[in-house]
Design a protein around this motif. Structure first.
Motif, PDB file in Angstrom:
ATOM      1  N   ARG B 156       0.841  -1.207   0.000  1.00 33.31           N
ATOM      2  CA  ARG B 156       0.000   0.000   0.000  1.00 33.31           C
ATOM      3  C   ARG B 156       0.873   1.253   0.000  1.00 33.31           C
ATOM      4  O   ARG B 156       1.804   1.382   0.809  1.00 33.31           O
ATOM      5  N   ASP B 201      -6.858   3.292   0.713  1.00 33.19           N
ATOM      6  CA  ASP B 201      -6.370   1.935   0.998  1.00 33.19           C
ATOM      7  C   ASP B 201      -5.983   1.134  -0.236  1.00 33.19           C
ATOM      8  O   ASP B 201      -5.114   0.274  -0.159  1.00 33.19           O
ATOM      9  N   ASP B 202      -6.654   1.371  -1.363  1.00 32.68           N
ATOM     10  CA  ASP B 202      -6.465   0.488  -2.511  1.00 32.68           C
ATOM     11  C   ASP B 202      -5.398   0.962  -3.496  1.00 32.68           C
ATOM     12  O   ASP B 202      -5.278   0.408  -4.591  1.00 32.68           O
ATOM     13  N   ILE B 204      -1.736   0.972  -4.573  1.00 32.36           N
ATOM     14  CA  ILE B 204      -0.564   0.166  -4.225  1.00 32.36           C
ATOM     15  C   ILE B 204       0.610   0.426  -5.165  1.00 32.36           C
ATOM     16  O   ILE B 204       0.445   0.908  -6.283  1.00 32.36           O
TER      17      ILE B 204
END
Lengths: 113, 396
Positions: B156, B201-202, B204
């Motif tokens: 992340r 959060d998503d 990366i």
């Protein structure tokens, strides 16, 4: 880029020895170095006055298929594109050559307008 | 790479020398797809060649029969001619700094120490479908193959930035890769995300695609993955991440990759927008994969119409299908649900009862009601193509 160049040079021999494999991973140090060899691809432009200038200057930054891929554009659109290459991307083209290039593009990849 | 591909390449080189542009006639059909030239690059299968330097390679449509796009078939798009062709992981470091408490230099091993996150997400070029716009737009003349559905794995971004410590007053996070321009004035390909987006959060730093290291042409050793947003943000071969305290506005953020600041992100065809904003989230679209356009079908024989649909980070609610040019619409069935960033495969079983020409159409709608227009929404750069697809087939 200097480091990249040196790495490329250092790997060149090992890549050459691998003949039919365009991807190499250094065996001595497991998976540490990954290299590829980009294919040499011919793509050509239509014959016409000014083609040499296009080949000289436009090819500095991109292959000719960037031109041949485009739909036909009117002369003012080609002019805007060439000036963007000079002003934004720093293509070292003088005023006379830019006119030659625009004429070539408009004649060979244009709409006739 | 198998020998056959080399002979194929050698053949193409020869063909090129005698004037490939002038006459495609003598070249075997298997090196073309959809009427366009195919070429094999390292770690890739035969892909549609748009440009060779820097490379722009498009995925032939038949790969989209698969839920997951194979690494070797995923499209390739670089902006600047000096692309990385060799990376030594002993030397490569991802540098994080700028407006942070400390600077980080992460090796691949360091990156892999962060919690590993995996999800399937569509990657799609902003200009996918550009060649369909009227009036035509300058740029990569993509059809539908500048996209793919890939399972990405990595660390992340938020976890990495947290370790560096984001200082108060930070506004944007800036991403630079190993590529560069051949002339000093060529603007380096650098992209930015607003800080609040960057710490979602998503987002990366992916070092795997479909469980394998990234292919070199898709951004080895690590690339940014911004699921739901166009691939222009998914900076390849990452080198440096910089937190900055004011809005980042260099060339590839402004004026490049902008869309009209209107609700439809569109203007009247051929006109110039007043205000523009950076392109961000993908719109909703669908595609018919089977049958192929102009296919010949038989009266009374069942046909499984199949396609895909996705939107920018919202799951697809329904895909309706028309077999009569848009007069009547029926709901399709969905295949496996791989999450809101993945495309979904849809199916509609049809038995044509009469001979004739039929126009098949598909229209997707996502969970927040975003759908597809019947007429294309035009913008000067040819971005965000999502017109309802329509193909003609013959029933005999």
């Amino acid at each position: 880029m200097k480091i990249m160049f040196m790495l490329t040079a250092a790997l060149f021999l090992s890549v050459m020895l691998m003949q039919h494999n365009a991807v190499s991973m250094e065996a001595a140090n497991e998976s540490a170095v990954k290299s590829i060899v980009l294919p040499a691809i011919d793509s050509d432009l239509k014959e016409g006055a000014g083609k040499d200038k296009v080949a000289t200057y436009c090819n500095i930054c991109h292959s000719p298929d960037y031109i041949s891929m485009q739909p036909p554009f009117p002369a003012d659109k080609w002019s805007a594109i060439v000036h963007k290459m000079i002003v934004v991307f720093g293509a070292p083209v003088n005023e006379a050559d830019s006119r030659t290039i625009i004429d070539y593009l408009s004649s060979n990849y244009g709409t006739g307008k | 790479m198998k020998d056959i591909n080399f002979s194929r390449r050698d053949f193409l080189r020869t063909a090129g020398a005698v004037g490939l542009a002038a006459a495609f006639g003598g070249i075997p059909a298997d090196i073309f797809a959809e009427g366009r030239r195919l070429y094999k690059f390292p770690e890739k299968t035969d892909l549609i060649l748009l440009t060779s330097r820097p490379p722009q390679l498009e995925t032939p449509l038949h790969y989209f029969k698969e839920l997951i796009t194979p690494n070797e078939a995923l499209f390739v798009r670089w902006h600047l001619a000096n692309i990385p062709t060799s990376v030594d992981l002993n030397k490569w470091r991802l540098m994080i700094g700028g407006n942070t408490d400390k600077a980080l230099e992460l090796s691949m091993d360091d990156l892999k120490k962060f919690e590993k996150v995996s999800f399937t997400a569509v990657i799609q070029c902003s200009g996918n479908g550009r060649s369909f716009f009227e009036p035509r737009a300058a740029g990569g003349q993509w059809q539908n193959g500048a996209m793919g559905n890939v399972t990405w794995s990595g660390a992340r971004l938020k976890d990495i930035l947290t370790q560096a410590g984001i200082k108060a007053g930070s506004v944007d996070v800036v991403f630079d890769g190993l590529d560069s321009g051949p002339l000093p004035k060529v603007p380096d390909f650098v992209k930015s995300l607003p800080l609040d987006k960057a710490v979602e959060d998503d987002i990366i730093i992916a070092y795997e695609m479909n469980g394998e290291p990234l292919t070199m042409l898709n951004g080895f050793p690590a690339r940014l993955v911004v699921p739901g947003w166009y691939a222009t943000y998914w900076v390849k071969a990452l080198r440096e991440i910089t937190v900055v305290s004011k809005t980042y506005e260099e060339f590839w953020m402004n004026p490049a990759y902008r869309i009209p600041d209107t609700p439809c992100a569109c203007v009247a065809p051929g006109s110039k927008p007043g205000k523009s904003v950076p392109i961000t989230r993908m719109n909703t679209r669908s595609l018919i994969i089977e049958p192929a356009a102009a296919a010949s079908l038989k009266v009374g024989r069942t046909v499984d119409i199949m396609g895909l649909a996705f939107s920018g980070g919202y799951s697809i609610k329904d895909v309706t299908v028309s077999v009569d040019g848009g007069n009547t619409w029926r709901e399709s069935r969905f295949g496996k649900d791989m999450g809101k960033y993945s495309w979904i495969q849809w199916y509609y079983t049809w038995k044509p009862e009469k001979k004739g020409k039929y126009t098949l159409m598909a229209r997707a709608t996502n969970s927040i009601g975003e759908s597809q227009p019947f007429e294309s929404l035009w913008n000067p750069s040819g971005y965000m193509w999502n017109k309802i697809e329509s193909i003609d087939v013959n029933v005999a």
